[in-house]
Design a protein around this motif. Structure first.
Motif, PDB file in Angstrom:
ATOM      1  N   ALA A  17      42.271  40.917  41.203  1.00 21.64           N
ATOM      2  CA  ALA A  17      43.536  41.552  40.805  1.00 21.64           C
ATOM      3  C   ALA A  17      43.287  42.991  40.346  1.00 21.64           C
ATOM      4  O   ALA A  17      44.015  43.920  40.737  1.00 21.64           O
ATOM      5  CB  ALA A  17      44.186  40.736  39.687  1.00 21.64           C
ATOM      6  N   LEU A  18      42.244  43.179  39.536  1.00 18.37           N
ATOM      7  CA  LEU A  18      41.935  44.525  39.042  1.00 18.37           C
ATOM      8  C   LEU A  18      41.610  45.464  40.183  1.00 18.37           C
ATOM      9  O   LEU A  18      42.068  46.609  40.212  1.00 18.37           O
ATOM     10  CB  LEU A  18      40.704  44.460  38.120  1.00 18.37           C
ATOM     11  CG  LEU A  18      40.949  44.180  36.653  1.00 18.37           C
ATOM     12  CD1 LEU A  18      39.624  44.141  35.913  1.00 18.37           C
ATOM     13  CD2 LEU A  18      41.841  45.284  36.079  1.00 18.37           C
ATOM     14  N   LEU A 395      35.433  42.025  46.438  1.00 14.62           N
ATOM     15  CA  LEU A 395      35.574  42.248  47.874  1.00 14.62           C
ATOM     16  C   LEU A 395      36.956  41.803  48.374  1.00 14.62           C
ATOM     17  O   LEU A 395      37.639  42.542  49.102  1.00 14.62           O
ATOM     18  CB  LEU A 395      34.468  41.483  48.627  1.00 14.62           C
ATOM     19  CG  LEU A 395      34.455  41.590  50.142  1.00 14.62           C
ATOM     20  CD1 LEU A 395      34.312  43.044  50.586  1.00 14.62           C
ATOM     21  CD2 LEU A 395      33.306  40.761  50.729  1.00 14.62           C
ATOM     22  N   ALA A 396      37.366  40.614  47.958  1.00 18.47           N
ATOM     23  CA  ALA A 396      38.664  40.101  48.425  1.00 18.47           C
ATOM     24  C   ALA A 396      39.802  40.992  47.921  1.00 18.47           C
ATOM     25  O   ALA A 396      40.731  41.323  48.678  1.00 18.47           O
ATOM     26  CB  ALA A 396      38.868  38.666  47.935  1.00 18.47           C
ATOM     27  N   GLY A 397      39.716  41.421  46.651  1.00 18.96           N
ATOM     28  CA  GLY A 397      40.776  42.268  46.078  1.00 18.96           C
ATOM     29  C   GLY A 397      40.854  43.603  46.814  1.00 18.96           C
ATOM     30  O   GLY A 397      41.948  44.086  47.140  1.00 18.96           O
ATOM     31  N   CYS A 399      39.816  44.363  49.890  1.00 18.30           N
ATOM     32  CA  CYS A 399      40.264  44.233  51.287  1.00 18.30           C
ATOM     33  C   CYS A 399      41.732  43.820  51.370  1.00 18.30           C
ATOM     34  O   CYS A 399      42.449  44.257  52.285  1.00 18.30           O
ATOM     35  CB  CYS A 399      39.369  43.254  52.038  1.00 18.30           C
ATOM     36  SG  CYS A 399      37.686  43.874  52.166  1.00 18.30           S
ATOM     37  N   ALA A 400      42.181  43.004  50.418  1.00 19.18           N
ATOM     38  CA  ALA A 400      43.591  42.575  50.433  1.00 19.18           C
ATOM     39  C   ALA A 400      44.516  43.760  50.167  1.00 19.18           C
ATOM     40  O   ALA A 400      45.669  43.766  50.612  1.00 19.18           O
ATOM     41  CB  ALA A 400      43.825  41.482  49.399  1.00 19.18           C
ATOM     42  N   ALA A 401      44.016  44.787  49.467  1.00 22.13           N
ATOM     43  CA  ALA A 401      44.864  45.938  49.126  1.00 22.13           C
ATOM     44  C   ALA A 401      44.851  47.010  50.203  1.00 22.13           C
ATOM     45  O   ALA A 401      45.607  47.977  50.125  1.00 22.13           O
ATOM     46  CB  ALA A 401      44.383  46.534  47.797  1.00 22.13           C
ATOM     47  N   GLU A 402      43.978  46.817  51.221  1.00 27.54           N
ATOM     48  CA  GLU A 402      43.837  47.854  52.249  1.00 27.54           C
ATOM     49  C   GLU A 402      45.110  48.009  53.074  1.00 27.54           C
ATOM     50  O   GLU A 402      45.689  47.030  53.520  1.00 27.54           O
ATOM     51  CB  GLU A 402      42.681  47.484  53.187  1.00 27.54           C
ATOM     52  CG  GLU A 402      41.641  48.573  53.257  1.00 27.54           C
ATOM     53  CD  GLU A 402      40.346  48.066  53.846  1.00 27.54           C
ATOM     54  OE1 GLU A 402      40.397  47.568  54.988  1.00 27.54           O
ATOM     55  OE2 GLU A 402      39.317  48.139  53.146  1.00 27.54           O
ATOM     56  N   VAL A 403      45.526  49.262  53.248  1.00 19.94           N
ATOM     57  CA  VAL A 403      46.777  49.508  53.989  1.00 19.94           C
ATOM     58  C   VAL A 403      46.519  49.377  55.493  1.00 19.94           C
ATOM     59  O   VAL A 403      45.498  49.812  55.982  1.00 19.94           O
ATOM     60  CB  VAL A 403      47.296  50.941  53.689  1.00 19.94           C
ATOM     61  CG1 VAL A 403      48.656  51.150  54.311  1.00 19.94           C
ATOM     62  CG2 VAL A 403      47.348  51.156  52.201  1.00 19.94           C
TER      63      VAL A 403
END
Ligand SMILES: Cc1cc2nc3c(=O)[nH]c(=O)nc-3n(C[C@H](O)[C@H](O)[C@H](O)COP(=O)(O)OP(=O)(O)OC[C@H]3O[C@@H](n4cnc5c(N)ncnc54)[C@H](O)[C@@H]3O)c2cc1C
Length: 403
Positions: A17-18, A395-397, A399-403
């Motif tokens: 999340a951070l 890593l997951a946070g 990549c999940a935020a990548e536009v």
């Protein structure tokens, strides 16, 4: 702005999340317990062994070797300690590489993460269980215990089944199975072992320093050294936790304790004979006087099939070497473990071949990510499991935020 929903506010979920929020995503965390980081707050006996400087994929297990590698290399122990320093947490590293907060309090690790999430605009919903996640054309529908929510991307960080008292459950496995993923068989790791050896019960409460080995069908499969604790059900203590994964992985395993590491069998047998000769007034119960703890000595005498009340003068060379052998190879056939309530970690989990190790994105469901213990990755004892939570969450946070 990308909406990221993180399911689970544990170590991996908070780090994810951070990271997602710091990259500009609108992040919501759904946590079914009343507060975030409940398990984290009891780790390391309340001290939180938050990482180990030796963390590399060699310390991790699962069906896909090296799945953890890319995440660990991108955000390893040093990056983790640096990140925590940025969050205001001072840490100290022991000679064996284990790192702890300088405050000696796991609560301070939870607090710096919690306040950083708050400051970073992460929306936190506690007491809110995610019941199912449905993938649609435009993102995800998240079914909650009290309604529903929508997100472009979902990070599943629900943890494993171990540590039930602190929120461990199988819910994360079921959520990911609902999205097409599969789960390996689950086992306990870093857990107390059961044994029928009557010596355990007689020695209940005693701690001993020992060299510990595990064999299966006579082959050595694990070895360590450290503190062992005898209990009414079997064996506990840090050294036992360390070898528990191996002891439970194979059939017919035997844990063997060397209770006198510094001395050889022949020398010890000689010492026992000397004891018999020099103090003939004693009984066999006292033959280990000066070598091992009294209670342990007496249990070994019984285990050797000798009568404690008999005179020590009955000791001959053959019996002395039998006793010496027992001290060096006190054997416990493993009959099971103390279950997920007591285990620290789950071995097994959601199969990692369904995820890209460089992004932790699902290969089956684009936009879905997973991190932490819910995946089939478990680490050795000594800070490795939290390091996996931090590395994979980061890593997951990201990549999940990548536009
Ligand atoms: C007693 C104990 C001591 C330990 N000590 C250490 C140690 O010192 N060092 C170390 O490296 N490791 C230690 N571990 C292991 C470590 O705590 C875990 O590996 C780590 O916490 C896993 O992180 P996670 O975020 O994947 O899961 P968790 O920390 O378990 O977090 C998962 C969160 O998801 C929530 N959740 C689950 N399902 C749902 C749902 N459907 N909806 C909403 N929320 C959900 C849970 O309530 C939980 O808060 C210890 C474990 C235990 C039990």
């Amino acid at each position: 702005m990308i909406d990221v929903a993180v399911i689970g506010g544990g170590a991996a979920g908070m780090m994810a999340a951070l990271e997602a929020a710091s990259r500009g995503a609108a992040v919501s965390v759904f946590e079914r317990q009343a507060r975030v980081g409940r398990k984290l707050s009891v780790t390391g006996n309340g001290r939180c062994n938050l990482t180990n400087l030796q963390a590399s994929s060699a310390h991790y297990h699962g069906e896909t070797p090296d799945f953890a590698g890319p995440a660990l290399r991108r955000f390893g122990p040093e990056e983790t300690l640096r990140r925590f320093r940025e969050l205001g947490l001072l840490t100290t590293v022991q000679a064996d590489g284990r790192a702890y907060p300088l405050s000696d309090s796991a609560g301070s690790v939870v607090d710096v993460l919690r306040y950083a999430m708050e400051a970073g605009g992460v929306r936190l919903r506690t007491g809110c269980e995610v019941k199912a996640v449905k993938a649609g054309k435009k993102g995800f529908r998240i079914c909650l215990s009290d309604g529903e929510a929508y997100a472009d991307r979902v990070v599943v960080a629900c943890g494993g089944a171990a540590g039930e008292r602190f929120g461990g459950s199988e819910l994360g496995y079921r959520l990911l199975e609902g999205l097409g993923h599969t789960c390996t068989p689950l086992r306990c790791s870093l857990v107390q072992l059961r044994s029928d050896n009557p010596g355990c019960r007689s020695l209940k409460g005693i701690r001993a320093d020992a060299a510990v080995t595990v064999t299966s069908g006579g082959n050595l499969i694990a070895a360590t050294e450290g503190e062992v604790q005898f209990t009414d059900y079997g064996l506990s203590g840090p050294a036992v936790f360390e070898i528990s994964r191996a002891a439970l992985e194979k059939p017919d395993t035997v844990v063997s304790l060397d209770l006198l590491r510094g001395i050889g069998e022949d020398e010890l047998a000689g010492m026992l004979l000397h004891r018999a000769k020099s103090t003939p007034q004693l009984s066999l119960a006292d033959v280990f006087l000066g070598t091992v703890q009294n209670r342990i000595g007496r249990v070994l005498v019984t285990a050797a099939g000798l009568k404690s009340s008999e005179s020590i003068t009955a000791l001959d060379e053959k019996t002395a070497s039998r006793l010496a052998k027992l001290v060096k190879h006190f054997r416990f056939a493993v009959t099971g473990d103390m279950g997920p309530v007591n285990a620290q970690v789950t071995a097994g989990g959601i199969r990692t071949d369904g995820f890209d190790p460089f992004t932790l994105e699902s290969r089956l469901c684009p936009g879905l990510y997973a991190c932490g213990e819910v995946l089939d990755v478990d680490g050795d004892c000594g800070g490795y499991n939290l390091q996996w939570a931090w590395s994979s969450g980061h890593l997951a946070g990201a990549c999940a935020a990548e536009v």
